[in-house]
Design an enzyme around this catalytic site. Structure first.
Site, PDB file in Angstrom:
ATOM      1  N   GLY A   1       5.258-114.241  11.787  1.00  0.00           N
ATOM      2  CA  GLY A   1       6.512-115.001  11.855  1.00  0.00           C
ATOM      3  C   GLY A   1       7.715-114.098  11.684  1.00  0.00           C
ATOM      4  O   GLY A   1       8.714-114.463  11.054  1.00  0.00           O
TER       5      GLY A   1
ATOM      6  N   TYR B   1       7.665-130.763   4.603  1.00  0.00           N
ATOM      7  CA  TYR B   1       7.856-129.324   4.345  1.00  0.00           C
ATOM      8  C   TYR B   1       7.633-129.031   2.858  1.00  0.00           C
ATOM      9  O   TYR B   1       6.892-128.103   2.508  1.00  0.00           O
ATOM     10  CB  TYR B   1       9.271-128.942   4.777  1.00  0.00           C
ATOM     11  CG  TYR B   1       9.702-127.538   4.455  1.00  0.00           C
ATOM     12  CD1 TYR B   1       9.121-126.442   5.084  1.00  0.00           C
ATOM     13  CD2 TYR B   1      10.734-127.291   3.545  1.00  0.00           C
ATOM     14  CE1 TYR B   1       9.544-125.147   4.808  1.00  0.00           C
ATOM     15  CE2 TYR B   1      11.174-126.003   3.269  1.00  0.00           C
ATOM     16  CZ  TYR B   1      10.569-124.939   3.894  1.00  0.00           C
ATOM     17  OH  TYR B   1      10.993-123.667   3.621  1.00  0.00           O
TER      18      TYR B   1
HETATM   19  P1  NAD Z   1      12.338-119.304  10.727  1.00  0.00           P
HETATM   20  O1  NAD Z   1      12.104-120.696  11.204  1.00  0.00           O
HETATM   21  O2  NAD Z   1      13.630-118.669  11.018  1.00  0.00           O
HETATM   22  O3  NAD Z   1      11.194-118.349  11.271  1.00  0.00           O
HETATM   23  C1  NAD Z   1       9.845-118.740  11.284  1.00  0.00           C
HETATM   24  C2  NAD Z   1       9.121-117.931  12.332  1.00  0.00           C
HETATM   25  O4  NAD Z   1       7.772-118.392  12.354  1.00  0.00           O
HETATM   26  C3  NAD Z   1       9.687-118.098  13.747  1.00  0.00           C
HETATM   27  O5  NAD Z   1      10.004-116.847  14.297  1.00  0.00           O
HETATM   28  C4  NAD Z   1       8.575-118.787  14.518  1.00  0.00           C
HETATM   29  O6  NAD Z   1       8.473-118.372  15.868  1.00  0.00           O
HETATM   30  C5  NAD Z   1       7.358-118.373  13.705  1.00  0.00           C
HETATM   31  N1  NAD Z   1       6.239-119.301  13.879  1.00  0.00           N
HETATM   32  C6  NAD Z   1       6.255-120.645  13.996  1.00  0.00           C
HETATM   33  N2  NAD Z   1       5.010-121.104  14.221  1.00  0.00           N
HETATM   34  C7  NAD Z   1       4.199-120.032  14.225  1.00  0.00           C
HETATM   35  C8  NAD Z   1       2.798-119.866  14.419  1.00  0.00           C
HETATM   36  N3  NAD Z   1       1.992-120.896  14.701  1.00  0.00           N
HETATM   37  N4  NAD Z   1       2.300-118.607  14.342  1.00  0.00           N
HETATM   38  C9  NAD Z   1       3.108-117.541  14.128  1.00  0.00           C
HETATM   39  N5  NAD Z   1       4.440-117.649  13.968  1.00  0.00           N
HETATM   40  C10 NAD Z   1       4.979-118.880  14.008  1.00  0.00           C
HETATM   41  O7  NAD Z   1      12.033-119.311   9.146  1.00  0.00           O
HETATM   42  P2  NAD Z   1      12.644-118.355   8.011  1.00  0.00           P
HETATM   43  O8  NAD Z   1      13.886-118.986   7.552  1.00  0.00           O
HETATM   44  O9  NAD Z   1      12.653-116.944   8.446  1.00  0.00           O
HETATM   45  O10 NAD Z   1      11.568-118.594   6.869  1.00  0.00           O
HETATM   46  C11 NAD Z   1      10.593-117.649   6.500  1.00  0.00           C
HETATM   47  C12 NAD Z   1       9.876-118.197   5.267  1.00  0.00           C
HETATM   48  O11 NAD Z   1      10.825-118.405   4.211  1.00  0.00           O
HETATM   49  C13 NAD Z   1       9.210-119.575   5.493  1.00  0.00           C
HETATM   50  O12 NAD Z   1       8.035-119.639   4.730  1.00  0.00           O
HETATM   51  C14 NAD Z   1      10.225-120.545   4.927  1.00  0.00           C
HETATM   52  O13 NAD Z   1       9.623-121.740   4.508  1.00  0.00           O
HETATM   53  C15 NAD Z   1      10.755-119.751   3.754  1.00  0.00           C
HETATM   54  N6  NAD Z   1      12.075-120.206   3.303  1.00  0.00           N
HETATM   55  C16 NAD Z   1      13.187-120.007   4.090  1.00  0.00           C
HETATM   56  C17 NAD Z   1      14.425-120.437   3.624  1.00  0.00           C
HETATM   57  C18 NAD Z   1      15.680-120.239   4.426  1.00  0.00           C
HETATM   58  O14 NAD Z   1      16.744-120.719   4.001  1.00  0.00           O
HETATM   59  N7  NAD Z   1      15.627-119.554   5.557  1.00  0.00           N
HETATM   60  C19 NAD Z   1      14.522-121.053   2.368  1.00  0.00           C
HETATM   61  C20 NAD Z   1      13.375-121.267   1.629  1.00  0.00           C
HETATM   62  C21 NAD Z   1      12.151-120.814   2.091  1.00  0.00           C
HETATM   63  N1  SER Z   2      16.366-123.412   4.063  1.00  0.00           N
HETATM   64  C1  SER Z   2      15.153-124.163   4.001  1.00  0.00           C
HETATM   65  C2  SER Z   2      15.312-125.480   4.650  1.00  0.00           C
HETATM   66  O1  SER Z   2      16.412-125.988   4.588  1.00  0.00           O
HETATM   67  C3  SER Z   2      14.737-124.346   2.556  1.00  0.00           C
HETATM   68  O2  SER Z   2      13.433-124.046   2.414  1.00  0.00           O
HETATM   69  O3  SER Z   2      14.374-126.011   5.151  1.00  0.00           O
END
Ligand code: NAD
Ligand code: SER
Length: 322
Positions: free
Chosen positions: A11, A145
């Site tokens: 990812g 989620y």
């Molecule tokens: P994002 O949605 O920007 O990126 C997720 C990536 O996963 C994408 O590039 C997508 O193509 C890939 N993906 C989706 N399905 C897939 C699959 N079947 N196989 C392989 N790849 C796949 O998410 P992010 O914001 O970069 O989040 C990364 C992690 O951090 C996640 O676990 C998310 O829950 C966690 N998180 C993010 C935030 C935030 O604010 N961005 C906050 C809390 C937690």
């Molecule tokens: N930024 C994330 C969301 O809003 C928190 O995990 O889903």
């Protein structure tokens, strides 16, 4: 502690993965950080090192890539975030949980050194104390989620206890950044507001003015992730569920911070289905376990972040990139 040699990031093309790939390549060497995502080819920003097409639901393919590069650790960023998850709960469960189980099983079978998977403030729910939310508290989320995030934390800790696998995870707050746009979460408004402030001097916000949430700027998110990845295992009491905080502000305070730099910036509030999600999450976080066990300390507050975000986005706007 820097004992890892070859790390696969699943990812990697998303908001956080695309920046963590570059950060880790600067620390471990380009060839030692293998980026992967669903597309055949890497996005431009992560094309400076190895890339493989990997679907987290395809165990056979993951094993192939792990063996090809002699991978010793996996960082799992593949996920369906909160707002998109509500539109497709089955997909959220399949990627966030069935996909994650693949990683844990492969790590156990191939005796990998370390797994890191983020959790989220979405692990909490409306019955959790919302101010200074403790490390150990009620975990009854109301989004699919959030349910996957709690399940992921429990699974990670199960593999630590049952199999001695070194699984680590942290509950990110909303992450704010300007390189790769966020992927369909509830905190996305806190990124979109900066882009619209530069492009239009105007933003329509999908949560209400008093909505207060914990947030973190990307440089602190990268620091937290690397610090936990490299933390001394013997000092960790928790494993998959570290609270990490940095700042906490309302949508109104965020708009005020932008107005300091763009006085004629205007915001209107039109809450949609994401309001209920935001209202079910904490407003601020107690991260003393992360501070005590691996020395977590954030650097950015709201005004420092606003200054940096506006300057980076203005530069892109002037160059015609956005
Ligand atoms: P994002 O949605 O920007 O990126 C997720 C990536 O996963 C994408 O590039 C997508 O193509 C890939 N993906 C989706 N399905 C897939 C699959 N079947 N196989 C392989 N790849 C796949 O998410 P992010 O914001 O970069 O989040 C990364 C992690 O951090 C996640 O676990 C998310 O829950 C966690 N998180 C993010 C935030 C935030 O604010 N961005 C906050 C809390 C937690
Ligand atoms: N930024 C994330 C969301 O809003 C928190 O995990 O889903």
């Amino acid at each position: 502690m820097n004992d890892l040699k070859k790390i696969l990031i699943i990812g990697s093309a998303g908001q956080i993965g695309s920046e963590l790939v570059l950060k880790l390549r600067s620390l471990y060497g380009n060839d030692n950080i293998i980026a992967s995502d669903l597309k055949d080819t890497p996005t431009e920003s992560i094309a400076n090192g190895p890339y493989e097409k990997v679907d987290i639901n395809d165990s056979k393919r993951i094993v192939e890539v792990v063996k090809k590069y002699n991978i010793d650790s996996i960082i799992n960023f593949a996920a369906i975030l909160s707002a998109n998850g509500e539109k497709n709960p089955m997909l959220a469960w399949n990627v966030n949980i069935n996909g994650y189980m693949n990683i844990l099983e492969i790590a156990r079978e191939l005796n990998l050194k370390r797994i890191l998977t983020p959790s989220s403030i979405a692990a909490f729910g409306p019955s959790t104390p919302r101010e200074n939310t403790p490390q150990e508290t009620v975990l009854k989320p109301t989004t699919i989620y959030g349910i996957t995030k709690v399940t992921g934390e429990l699974l990670g800790d199960y593999y630590v206890k049952k199999y001695g696998l070194d699984v680590r995870g942290l509950r990110y707050p909303g992450i704010i950044s300007h390189e790769t746009l966020p992927g369909g979460g509830t905190t996305d408004f806190a990124v979109a507001i900066y882009f619209d402030a530069i492009k239009y001097k105007k933003y329509t916000c999908f949560v209400s003015e008093p909505t207060r949430l914990p947030m973190m700027y990307m440089p602190d998110c990268l620091k937290a992730t690397v610090d936990l990845l490299q933390a001394d295992k013997d000092k960790l009491i928790h494993h998959s569920d570290f609270n990490v905080g940095a700042m906490s502000f309302s949508a109104g305070e965020l708009a005020q911070s932008i107005k300091k730099y763009i006085p004629d910036f205007e915001i209107i509030y039109k809450p949609d289905f994401r309001q209920a999600i935001a209202d079910s999450w904490p407003m601020s976080i107690d991260d003393s376990a992360a501070r005590n066990e691996w020395g977590w300390k954030p650097e950015y507050d709201l005004d420092a972040m606003t200054k940096d975000m506006l300057s980076a986005i203005s530069e892109k706007h002037e160059k015609g990139i956005i």
